[in-house]
Scaffold this active site. Structure first.
Site, PDB file in Angstrom:
ATOM      1  N   CYS A  45       0.837  -1.210   0.000  1.00  0.00           N
ATOM      2  CA  CYS A  45       0.000   0.000   0.000  1.00  0.00           C
ATOM      3  C   CYS A  45       0.868   1.255   0.000  1.00  0.00           C
ATOM      4  CB  CYS A  45      -0.910   0.021   1.228  1.00  0.00           C
ATOM      5  SG  CYS A  45      -2.028  -1.372   1.333  1.00  0.00           S
TER       6      CYS A  45
HETATM    7  C1  BEZ Z   1       0.539  -4.557   1.855  1.00  0.00           C
HETATM    8  O1  BEZ Z   1       0.140  -3.455   1.520  1.00  0.00           O
HETATM    9  O2  BEZ Z   1       1.724  -4.858   1.801  1.00  0.00           O
HETATM   10  C2  BEZ Z   1      -0.429  -5.595   2.333  1.00  0.00           C
HETATM   11  C3  BEZ Z   1      -1.593  -5.209   2.976  1.00  0.00           C
HETATM   12  C4  BEZ Z   1      -2.469  -6.177   3.446  1.00  0.00           C
HETATM   13  C5  BEZ Z   1      -2.178  -7.518   3.238  1.00  0.00           C
HETATM   14  C6  BEZ Z   1      -1.026  -7.889   2.572  1.00  0.00           C
HETATM   15  C7  BEZ Z   1      -0.133  -6.929   2.109  1.00  0.00           C
END
Ligand code: BEZ
Length: 211
Positions: A45
């Site tokens: 994210c």
């Molecule tokens: C991420 O943004 O890295 C992420 C967020 C939720 C679950 C898995 C990865």
């Protein structure tokens, strides 16, 4: 039932990092992109929100307003934004909805219980000036989105909203387009006096209109 292409994008008011917004008032007659991410302070994210911020000149050029969303609180969005600026080289320059009561998530079907009961999926909605949903894409949490692809689709949507054309596989802005099937050869001759490349009677390629 989940939102589908052509549906009216549901309006809402929500708390965001730029204050409370009413979707319709905020977007006016612009195009808009609503995109959700699973969770603040997570690696994928972080890279995504940085990429969307860096693309601001491209969104502006296309008259697209962008708004992010997760179920995290405003205080988290603010603290995380500092990390995004530090690590991704661009400050977040669009509002992020703090959908703590999941009001918007429910309206846009952003929680998929078989993926996660609590986190929003990575969805993207492109909403037209007429407030209709033009594109819906949903990615899994572990896969960062390709926002160059979203830009490409916006280019296609904006061109095909204005002209009776469609865009072929992997099309990019400036490349040849397909004359819509609904346009007869007779009408096409008026619109494209220079002619077209008829690969098949139903596959007629012309340079993309530039106006
Ligand atoms: C991420 O943004 O890295 C992420 C967020 C939720 C679950 C898995 C990865």
């Amino acid at each position: 039932m989940a939102l589908q292409l052509g549906d009216t994008a549901p309006n809402f008011t929500a708390a965001t990092t730029d204050g409370e917004i009413d979707l319709y008032d905020w977007k006016g007659d612009s195009w808009a992109i609503l995109f959700s991410h699973p969770k603040d302070f997570t690696p994928v994210c972080t890279t995504e929100l940085g990429a969307v911020a860096r693309l601001k000149p491209e969104w502006d050029k296309r008259n697209v307003k962008v708004v992010g969303l997760s179920v995290d609180e405003l205080t988290n969005h603010a603290a995380w934004s500092a990390d995004i600026e530090e690590t991704q080289g661009s400050a977040v320059n669009f509002p992020i909805i703090a959908d703590t009561d999941r009001k918007v998530s429910d309206l846009y079907d952003l929680i998929h219980p078989n993926a996660s009961d609590t986190l929003t999926v990575r969805s993207v909605f492109v909403i037209g000036p007429d407030n209709k949903v033009k594109l819906i894409i949903t990615y899994p949490a572990s896969t960062g989105r390709n926002f160059d692809e979203i830009l490409r689709v916006v280019d296609s949507l904006q061109l095909t909203a204005k002209h009776k054309v469609a865009t072929p596989v992997n099309w990019k802005h400036g490349e040849d387009v397909i004359i819509a099937g609904a346009v007869s050869d007779e009408d096409a001759k008026l619109q494209y006096p220079g002619g077209w490349n008829a690969v098949k009677p139903y596959l007629r390629l012309v340079p993309a209109p530039t106006d």
